[in-house]
Design a protein around this motif. Structure first.
Motif, short mmCIF file in Angstrom:
data_model
loop_
_atom_site.label_atom_id
_atom_site.label_comp_id
_atom_site.label_asym_id
_atom_site.label_seq_id
_atom_site.Cartn_x
_atom_site.Cartn_y
_atom_site.Cartn_z
N ASP A 17 0.73 -1.32 -0.02
CA ASP A 17 0.06 0.05 0.10
C ASP A 17 0.86 1.45 -0.03
OD1 ASP A 17 -2.47 -1.06 -0.03
OD2 ASP A 17 -2.42 -1.76 2.28
N LEU A 18 2.05 1.11 0.19
CA LEU A 18 3.01 2.21 0.40
C LEU A 18 3.37 2.51 -1.38
CD1 LEU A 18 4.83 4.39 1.34
CD2 LEU A 18 6.69 2.67 2.02
N ILE A 19 3.09 3.72 -1.65
CA ILE A 19 3.47 4.17 -2.99
C ILE A 19 4.78 4.91 -3.02
CG2 ILE A 19 2.69 5.52 -4.81
CD1 ILE A 19 -0.19 5.16 -4.07
N ASP A 20 4.97 5.90 -2.05
CA ASP A 20 6.04 6.61 -2.07
C ASP A 20 6.09 7.30 -0.51
OD1 ASP A 20 8.58 7.94 -2.82
OD2 ASP A 20 7.71 9.19 -4.43
N ALA A 21 7.61 7.76 -0.33
CA ALA A 21 7.79 8.39 0.95
C ALA A 21 8.59 9.56 0.77
CB ALA A 21 8.12 7.39 1.96
N ASN A 22 8.64 10.53 1.50
CA ASN A 22 9.70 11.78 1.33
C ASN A 22 10.11 12.12 3.04
OD1 ASN A 22 11.10 13.90 -0.41
ND2 ASN A 22 9.85 14.95 1.33
N VAL A 23 11.22 12.64 2.99
CA VAL A 23 11.35 13.15 4.46
C VAL A 23 12.12 14.67 4.03
CG1 VAL A 23 13.15 12.81 6.47
CG2 VAL A 23 12.01 10.97 5.37
N SER A 24 11.61 15.64 5.18
CA SER A 24 12.04 16.90 5.05
C SER A 24 12.45 17.34 6.41
CB SER A 24 10.91 17.79 4.84
OG SER A 24 10.35 17.62 3.22
N ARG A 25 13.32 17.94 6.60
CA ARG A 25 14.08 18.47 7.89
C ARG A 25 14.18 19.86 7.81
NH1 ARG A 25 17.80 13.72 9.82
NH2 ARG A 25 17.44 12.04 8.18
N LEU A 26 13.87 20.46 9.07
CA LEU A 26 14.27 21.90 9.55
C LEU A 26 15.10 21.89 10.87
CD1 LEU A 26 11.31 24.16 8.49
CD2 LEU A 26 13.52 24.02 7.58
N ARG A 27 15.97 22.31 10.89
CA ARG A 27 16.85 22.46 12.29
C ARG A 27 16.09 23.34 13.23
NH1 ARG A 27 22.00 20.83 13.33
NH2 ARG A 27 23.04 21.81 15.14
N TYR A 28 15.46 24.49 12.66
CA TYR A 28 14.74 25.43 13.69
C TYR A 28 13.44 25.78 13.20
CZ TYR A 28 19.95 26.69 13.97
OH TYR A 28 21.24 26.47 14.14
N ALA A 29 12.52 24.76 13.90
CA ALA A 29 11.11 24.75 13.45
C ALA A 29 10.17 25.05 14.47
CB ALA A 29 10.83 23.13 12.85
N GLN A 30 10.39 24.94 15.64
CA GLN A 30 9.55 24.95 16.86
C GLN A 30 10.12 25.66 18.19
OE1 GLN A 30 5.96 24.03 17.50
NE2 GLN A 30 6.80 25.77 18.98
N PRO A 31 10.00 26.92 18.08
CA PRO A 31 10.37 27.72 19.31
C PRO A 31 9.83 27.07 20.59
CG PRO A 31 8.68 29.03 18.32
CD PRO A 31 9.07 27.70 17.41
N VAL A 32 10.80 27.08 21.59
CA VAL A 32 10.42 26.65 23.00
C VAL A 32 9.86 27.80 23.90
CG1 VAL A 32 11.13 25.68 25.23
CG2 VAL A 32 12.07 24.80 22.82
N CYS A 33 8.57 27.84 24.07
CA CYS A 33 7.94 28.95 24.64
C CYS A 33 7.62 28.97 26.11
CB CYS A 33 6.88 29.70 23.88
SG CYS A 33 6.88 29.84 22.20
N GLU A 34 8.33 29.36 26.91
CA GLU A 34 8.21 28.93 28.42
C GLU A 34 7.27 30.02 28.84
OE1 GLU A 34 12.43 30.99 28.36
OE2 GLU A 34 10.99 29.88 26.80
#
Length: 428
Positions: free
Chosen positions: A362-379
């Protein structure tokens, strides 16, 4: 008329450049990537143009609607009845409306009543100043109870923030709940939106408008330095090109700022350096079969190391099933160094755990994307940690997605702040 350089062509940079050129300024939009869009950028996925990282529209996203009207594409918004669920204890349970809450088998009646009341009051709150000093854990435990936090939230926060899980602001979590909770057709039915053709439709409309009004868009052009002289910005160096400017709007990730603007005062550099970020690895699957009838499925299981999955084709109708599996990871985590195939194999294994009818073919294709700075840590009290957008350097404004606080990253907030920065540049 001023000569303005906008650094970064994500939604905020595009919105800033489009507004500045509309106001009559000469604008250069400078982007290191080969395409505009940042986290909202598309890629070619086995014949399908799709976002690298999933996006959706909520009914409260007024800045998006206003800009789309200005660009003549307001007819491209589509609304869909959607749903969310929890996968826990080996089963999928619908979530997000009163009946689903009452039917949920893993909370007591008291826990259900407290949870329902806290979520309802959150959607009605005008602001979250009264809980700004609390962590999300403290706020949820005070409202819904410690047992509810342990059953519904603890695992999700650990897989989103790892060592920072108990440091996340209550206001940040509450703002997310409010945005989704108010995007409904009724108390029983969630309704989310998408842009026909995906985020690319809006991104390219902004880019086309910038070019049509005389602005320049410079792709594959990483900024190396913002040159300051006599206390104001004078030059942007990017590769072999030098841009003489009178104002700079920087929308690049905050961790890059100190390198790009070495002439910032040291106390400002310290403020930027103190803002923490988490990376993301996002696996996108194209499948022959649906995994879940829900758009968003949270996962609470000690032996599954993802906080959830998003079946995007349950929002935007597509020929095949499209599923996003995000891994939010501090780059200090060993898993950050995994090869793409390791993420694909693990995530697909989890998909098959959640829906055992899914088979390897059932798997046709897959892709991986990366970002080093994606989610700020908001305290808690994160707003007090943020420097002002206007820096001590004349003509220089700096912001990224953490400046949306308490709102999370989103296209609507990008548009709002980008346009605000462009209008402020006019007054500098």
């Amino acid at each position: 008329m001023s000569q303005i350089a906008v650094l970064g062509a994500g939604p905020m940079g595009l919105a800033a450049a489009q507004r500045a050129v509309t106001l009559g300024h000469k604008v250069d939009l400078i982007e290191a990537d080969e395409r505009v869009g940042g986290m909202a950028a598309h890629f070619e996925f086995s014949g399908l143009s799709i976002e690298r990282f999933y996006h959706f529209v909520c009914k409260s996203d007024a800045p998006t609607f206003a800009l789309m009207h200005e660009l003549g594409i307001s007819n491209k918004i589509r609304w869909v009845d959607t749903s969310m669920a929890y996968f826990t204890h080996g089963n999928v349970h619908k979530w997000g409306d009163p009946l689903s809450l009452l039917r949920y088998p893993h909370l007591s009646m008291i826990e259900k009543l407290r949870t329902g009341l806290q979520m309802f009051l959150t959607t009605k709150a005008r602001d979250f100043s009264r809980i700004e000093h609390l962590t999300s854990r403290e706020w949820i435990e005070r409202g819904s109870g410690k047992s509810v936090y342990n059953k519904l939230w603890k695992r999700l926060q650990e897989l989103k923030f790892y060592e920072f899980a108990d440091e996340i602001s209550a206001s940040w979590i509450a703002a997310r709940i409010k945005r989704i909770g108010n995007s409904r057709r009724s108390i029983f039915q969630e309704r989310l939106g998408y842009i026909d053709g995906g985020s690319e439709t809006l991104l390219e409309a902004m880019a086309d408008d910038i070019r049509r009004k005389g602005g320049g868009i410079h792709l594959r052009t990483p900024v190396e330095r913002v040159v300051v002289k006599d206390g104001r910005v004078r030059l942007v160096q990017a590769g072999d090109t030098e841009f003489e400017i009178e104002a700079v709007i920087s929308t690049v990730p905050i961790p890059l700022v100190n390198h790009l603007v070495p002439d910032l005062p040291q106390d400002w550099k310290n403020k930027y350096a103190a803002i923490r970020n988490i990376g993301v690895v996002c696996v996108v699957f194209k499948l022959r079969k649906s995994v879940t009838p829900h758009f968003w499925e949270n996962i609470v299981a000690e032996d599954i190391d993802i906080p959830g999955l998003i079946e995007f084709s349950n929002l935007r109708p597509l020929a095949d099933t499209i599923v996003y599996v995000p891994y939010y990871l501090p780059v200090t985590q060993p898993k950050w160094c995994w090869k793409d195939q390791q993420f694909i194999d693990e995530a697909f294994g989890y998909i098959r755990r959640i829906n055992p009818t899914i088979q390897p073919n059932d798997l046709i294709d897959a892709n991986v994307s990366r970002l080093r700075y994606a989610q700020p840590v908001c305290e808690p009290n994160f707003r007090n940690k943020l420097p002002s957008v206007q820096t001590p350097i004349k003509g220089l404004q700096i912001a990224d997605t953490c400046f949306y606080y308490p709102e999370d990253r989103g296209v609507a907030e990008s548009i709002r702040l980008g346009r605000t920065m462009a209008e402020a540049a006019e007054r500098c």
